[in-house]
Every structure is written in structure tokens, then in C-alpha cells.
Motif scaffolding. Sequence first.
Motif, PDB file in Angstrom:
ATOM      1  N   LEU A   1     122.469  -2.448  53.972  1.00 48.78           N
ATOM      2  CA  LEU A   1     123.020  -2.892  52.698  1.00 48.78           C
ATOM      3  C   LEU A   1     123.486  -4.344  52.794  1.00 48.78           C
ATOM      4  CD1 LEU A   1     123.885  -2.320  49.785  1.00 48.78           C
ATOM      5  CD2 LEU A   1     126.049  -1.426  50.708  1.00 48.78           C
ATOM      6  N   LEU A   2     124.135  -4.705  53.897  1.00 46.71           N
ATOM      7  CA  LEU A   2     124.578  -6.094  54.052  1.00 46.71           C
ATOM      8  C   LEU A   2     123.381  -7.039  54.150  1.00 46.71           C
ATOM      9  CD1 LEU A   2     126.836  -8.142  54.180  1.00 46.71           C
ATOM     10  CD2 LEU A   2     127.070  -7.657  56.635  1.00 46.71           C
ATOM     11  N   VAL A   3     122.330  -6.638  54.836  1.00 45.23           N
ATOM     12  CA  VAL A   3     121.109  -7.458  54.877  1.00 45.23           C
ATOM     13  C   VAL A   3     120.584  -7.656  53.457  1.00 45.23           C
ATOM     14  CG1 VAL A   3     118.687  -7.562  55.623  1.00 45.23           C
ATOM     15  CG2 VAL A   3     120.460  -6.811  57.234  1.00 45.23           C
ATOM     16  N   ASP A   4     120.544  -6.579  52.667  1.00 44.47           N
ATOM     17  CA  ASP A   4     120.080  -6.687  51.274  1.00 44.47           C
ATOM     18  C   ASP A   4     120.938  -7.655  50.472  1.00 44.47           C
ATOM     19  OD1 ASP A   4     118.054  -4.869  51.761  1.00 44.47           O
ATOM     20  OD2 ASP A   4     119.088  -3.178  50.802  1.00 44.47           O
ATOM     21  N   VAL A   5     122.251  -7.618  50.690  1.00 46.03           N
ATOM     22  CA  VAL A   5     123.160  -8.522  49.984  1.00 46.03           C
ATOM     23  C   VAL A   5     122.879  -9.966  50.398  1.00 46.03           C
ATOM     24  CG1 VAL A   5     125.588  -9.208  49.742  1.00 46.03           C
ATOM     25  CG2 VAL A   5     124.944  -6.796  49.549  1.00 46.03           C
ATOM     26  N   PHE A   6     122.781 -10.206  51.718  1.00 45.42           N
ATOM     27  CA  PHE A   6     122.469 -11.557  52.207  1.00 45.42           C
ATOM     28  C   PHE A   6     121.219 -12.099  51.513  1.00 45.42           C
ATOM     29  CE2 PHE A   6     124.650 -11.091  56.531  1.00 45.42           C
ATOM     30  CZ  PHE A   6     125.521 -12.138  56.316  1.00 45.42           C
ATOM     31  N   LEU A   7     120.158 -11.316  51.551  1.00 42.78           N
ATOM     32  CA  LEU A   7     118.872 -11.779  51.036  1.00 42.78           C
ATOM     33  C   LEU A   7     118.842 -11.825  49.514  1.00 42.78           C
ATOM     34  CD1 LEU A   7     116.516  -9.965  53.566  1.00 42.78           C
ATOM     35  CD2 LEU A   7     117.406 -12.315  53.663  1.00 42.78           C
ATOM     36  N   GLY A   8     119.540 -10.903  48.874  1.00 49.22           N
ATOM     37  CA  GLY A   8     119.567 -10.881  47.412  1.00 49.22           C
ATOM     38  C   GLY A   8     120.211 -12.123  46.824  1.00 49.22           C
ATOM     39  N   TYR A   9     121.369 -12.522  47.351  1.00 46.33           N
ATOM     40  CA  TYR A   9     122.015 -13.732  46.834  1.00 46.33           C
ATOM     41  C   TYR A   9     121.246 -14.988  47.234  1.00 46.33           C
ATOM     42  CZ  TYR A   9     125.951 -11.112  45.017  1.00 46.33           C
ATOM     43  OH  TYR A   9     126.731 -10.252  44.290  1.00 46.33           O
ATOM     44  N   ARG A  10     120.593 -14.950  48.386  1.00 48.95           N
ATOM     45  CA  ARG A  10     119.719 -16.067  48.760  1.00 48.95           C
ATOM     46  C   ARG A  10     118.587 -16.196  47.750  1.00 48.95           C
ATOM     47  NH1 ARG A  10     115.629 -16.441  52.919  1.00 48.95           N
ATOM     48  NH2 ARG A  10     114.862 -14.531  52.020  1.00 48.95           N
ATOM     49  N   ASP A  11     117.979 -15.042  47.393  1.00 47.10           N
ATOM     50  CA  ASP A  11     116.874 -15.055  46.428  1.00 47.10           C
ATOM     51  C   ASP A  11     117.325 -15.526  45.051  1.00 47.10           C
ATOM     52  OD1 ASP A  11     115.261 -14.168  48.472  1.00 47.10           O
ATOM     53  OD2 ASP A  11     115.159 -12.091  47.742  1.00 47.10           O
ATOM     54  N   GLN A  12     118.612 -15.357  44.731  1.00 41.67           N
ATOM     55  CA  GLN A  12     119.162 -15.840  43.465  1.00 41.67           C
ATOM     56  C   GLN A  12     119.500 -17.331  43.513  1.00 41.67           C
ATOM     57  OE1 GLN A  12     122.467 -13.513  41.948  1.00 41.67           O
ATOM     58  NE2 GLN A  12     121.535 -11.619  42.705  1.00 41.67           N
ATOM     59  N   GLY A  13     119.336 -17.953  44.690  1.00 36.55           N
ATOM     60  CA  GLY A  13     119.589 -19.384  44.818  1.00 36.55           C
ATOM     61  C   GLY A  13     121.042 -19.753  45.055  1.00 36.55           C
ATOM     62  N   LYS A  14     121.857 -18.788  45.469  1.00 40.81           N
ATOM     63  CA  LYS A  14     123.277 -19.070  45.721  1.00 40.81           C
ATOM     64  C   LYS A  14     123.467 -19.854  47.016  1.00 40.81           C
ATOM     65  CE  LYS A  14     124.451 -16.541  42.168  1.00 40.81           C
ATOM     66  NZ  LYS A  14     124.625 -17.174  40.892  1.00 40.81           N
ATOM     67  N   TYR A  15     122.586 -19.659  47.967  1.00 36.91           N
ATOM     68  CA  TYR A  15     122.645 -20.349  49.260  1.00 36.91           C
ATOM     69  C   TYR A  15     121.303 -20.192  49.961  1.00 36.91           C
ATOM     70  CZ  TYR A  15     123.815 -15.509  50.469  1.00 36.91           C
ATOM     71  OH  TYR A  15     123.822 -14.138  50.559  1.00 36.91           O
ATOM     72  N   LEU A  16     121.121 -20.996  50.987  1.00 36.22           N
ATOM     73  CA  LEU A  16     120.010 -20.812  51.924  1.00 36.22           C
ATOM     74  C   LEU A  16     120.581 -20.049  53.102  1.00 36.22           C
ATOM     75  CD1 LEU A  16     118.497 -24.412  51.943  1.00 36.22           C
ATOM     76  CD2 LEU A  16     117.784 -22.446  50.561  1.00 36.22           C
ATOM     77  N   ILE A  17     119.799 -19.168  53.680  1.00 33.71           N
ATOM     78  CA  ILE A  17     120.240 -18.467  54.890  1.00 33.71           C
ATOM     79  C   ILE A  17     119.265 -18.798  56.009  1.00 33.71           C
ATOM     80  CG2 ILE A  17     119.139 -16.263  54.312  1.00 33.71           C
ATOM     81  CD1 ILE A  17     121.874 -15.100  55.595  1.00 33.71           C
ATOM     82  N   HIS A  18     119.814 -19.379  57.061  1.00 30.92           N
ATOM     83  CA  HIS A  18     118.998 -19.869  58.169  1.00 30.92           C
ATOM     84  C   HIS A  18     118.964 -18.901  59.346  1.00 30.92           C
ATOM     85  CE1 HIS A  18     119.162 -23.569  55.896  1.00 30.92           C
ATOM     86  NE2 HIS A  18     120.476 -23.512  55.937  1.00 30.92           N
ATOM     87  N   GLU A  19     120.012 -18.102  59.470  1.00 28.82           N
ATOM     88  CA  GLU A  19     120.119 -17.175  60.598  1.00 28.82           C
ATOM     89  C   GLU A  19     121.284 -16.236  60.313  1.00 28.82           C
ATOM     90  OE1 GLU A  19     117.914 -16.272  63.679  1.00 28.82           O
ATOM     91  OE2 GLU A  19     117.722 -18.371  63.118  1.00 28.82           O
ATOM     92  N   PHE A  20     121.211 -14.985  60.799  1.00 28.75           N
ATOM     93  CA  PHE A  20     122.343 -14.063  60.668  1.00 28.75           C
ATOM     94  C   PHE A  20     122.252 -12.968  61.708  1.00 28.75           C
ATOM     95  CE2 PHE A  20     119.099 -12.038  58.080  1.00 28.75           C
ATOM     96  CZ  PHE A  20     119.211 -10.697  58.436  1.00 28.75           C
ATOM     97  N   VAL A  21     123.381 -12.351  61.984  1.00 28.78           N
ATOM     98  CA  VAL A  21     123.448 -11.141  62.793  1.00 28.78           C
ATOM     99  C   VAL A  21     124.591 -10.296  62.245  1.00 28.78           C
ATOM    100  CG1 VAL A  21     124.984 -12.097  64.597  1.00 28.78           C
ATOM    101  CG2 VAL A  21     123.488 -10.157  65.127  1.00 28.78           C
ATOM    102  N   ILE A  22     124.349  -8.999  62.180  1.00 25.47           N
ATOM    103  CA  ILE A  22     125.363  -8.052  61.726  1.00 25.47           C
ATOM    104  C   ILE A  22     125.727  -7.183  62.922  1.00 25.47           C
ATOM    105  CG2 ILE A  22     125.887  -6.183  60.131  1.00 25.47           C
ATOM    106  CD1 ILE A  22     123.640  -7.457  58.312  1.00 25.47           C
ATOM    107  N   MET A  23     126.903  -7.434  63.453  1.00 23.87           N
ATOM    108  CA  MET A  23     127.422  -6.693  64.598  1.00 23.87           C
ATOM    109  C   MET A  23     128.189  -5.479  64.067  1.00 23.87           C
ATOM    110  SD  MET A  23     126.233  -8.404  67.131  1.00 23.87           S
ATOM    111  CE  MET A  23     127.200  -7.960  68.579  1.00 23.87           C
ATOM    112  N   PRO A  24     128.604  -4.548  64.929  1.00 25.82           N
ATOM    113  CA  PRO A  24     129.282  -3.348  64.429  1.00 25.82           C
ATOM    114  C   PRO A  24     130.506  -3.618  63.550  1.00 25.82           C
ATOM    115  CG  PRO A  24     128.589  -3.006  66.682  1.00 25.82           C
ATOM    116  CD  PRO A  24     128.316  -4.455  66.360  1.00 25.82           C
ATOM    117  N   ASP A  25     131.269  -4.690  63.840  1.00 25.12           N
ATOM    118  CA  ASP A  25     132.496  -4.920  63.071  1.00 25.12           C
ATOM    119  C   ASP A  25     132.622  -6.336  62.498  1.00 25.12           C
ATOM    120  OD1 ASP A  25     133.007  -6.355  65.374  1.00 25.12           O
ATOM    121  OD2 ASP A  25     134.927  -5.382  65.792  1.00 25.12           O
ATOM    122  N   HIS A  26     131.546  -7.090  62.510  1.00 27.62           N
ATOM    123  CA  HIS A  26     131.588  -8.450  61.953  1.00 27.62           C
ATOM    124  C   HIS A  26     130.161  -8.965  61.747  1.00 27.62           C
ATOM    125  CE1 HIS A  26     131.128  -9.321  66.278  1.00 27.62           C
ATOM    126  NE2 HIS A  26     130.625 -10.483  65.920  1.00 27.62           N
TER     127      HIS A  26
END
Length: 151
Positions: free
Chosen positions: A26-51
Amino acid sequence: MDRTFFITSVTAQRRALFQRTAAADLLVDVFLGYRDQGKYLIHEFVIMPDHFHALITPAPEISLERAVQFIKGGFSFRLKSSLPVWQASFTNHRIRDDEDFVRHREYIRMNPVRAGLVRKQEDYPHSSASGQCALDPMPQGLKPSLDCRQT
């Protein structure tokens, strides 16, 4: 471009919310969804268990705080949890040059390896290093780092 940031946000009470695949997806979907809306560019990410960690460049009309609000608020809204999801704040570091960008990109990619979650960065499914989603390239406006040894 001097608006690229390394950001980190932690779950409330460091709860291991993202050990659940559905929450991490779900967090990946949120990252990519707002990127696709043009809110930001996303260059790299990682979702760890608590951050999470991410390298983002907010759109010119979007503040960093607003970009992070899209991510954290968008996730919380879609999760529909009755419990607090995030710590109130987030940390950020403004990326200074291309060397700083590469250093933080490597930090993000190696985070699951250093934490002992996988042996190879590309094996961690909730990371851009897995190659499962398209990323925005390094911003062209980053200055090359200066090598003091050059004459």
C-alpha cells in the motif's frame, strides 16, 4: 535543481507495520500514485518494517512538507487504521551534489542488507532496488562534486 531530499519517516511507537506485505504494498502504491500525479519525483525508496527512506524532488509548487504529507497522510487515509500510524515528524537532508545523491541512493538500497533482511539488495521486495517499478532519474541540475585533487 536544489530541491532533492533524502527523507525518513518512522511509524508510531516504531511499530513494525510494514512487516505485513499488504501494508508495504500500500505504501509503494501511495509513493507511486502521488508521483504519477506530479506531486514529486521519486528517485529511490525502501520500506523497512518500521520506517521508510526515500529520495524525492517535490514539484516546483509543492513544499517538501506538503510532499511528505501526501505520502504519510495518503497512506494513513487508505490504511483506515484506528491506531496512530506515524511519528509526527520526519527527517530530511537536502542533497547537495551528485556524489551526495549517489551516497544516499546506496544507503537506501543497502538498508535491508545491513538490517539482515536479505543478502542482496535486489532481493528486498519493498525497495526500488528490486527493479519492480520505474523511478525518476537523478536530477540533471545537481552539481558535480568537486574533487580537491584536481588541478
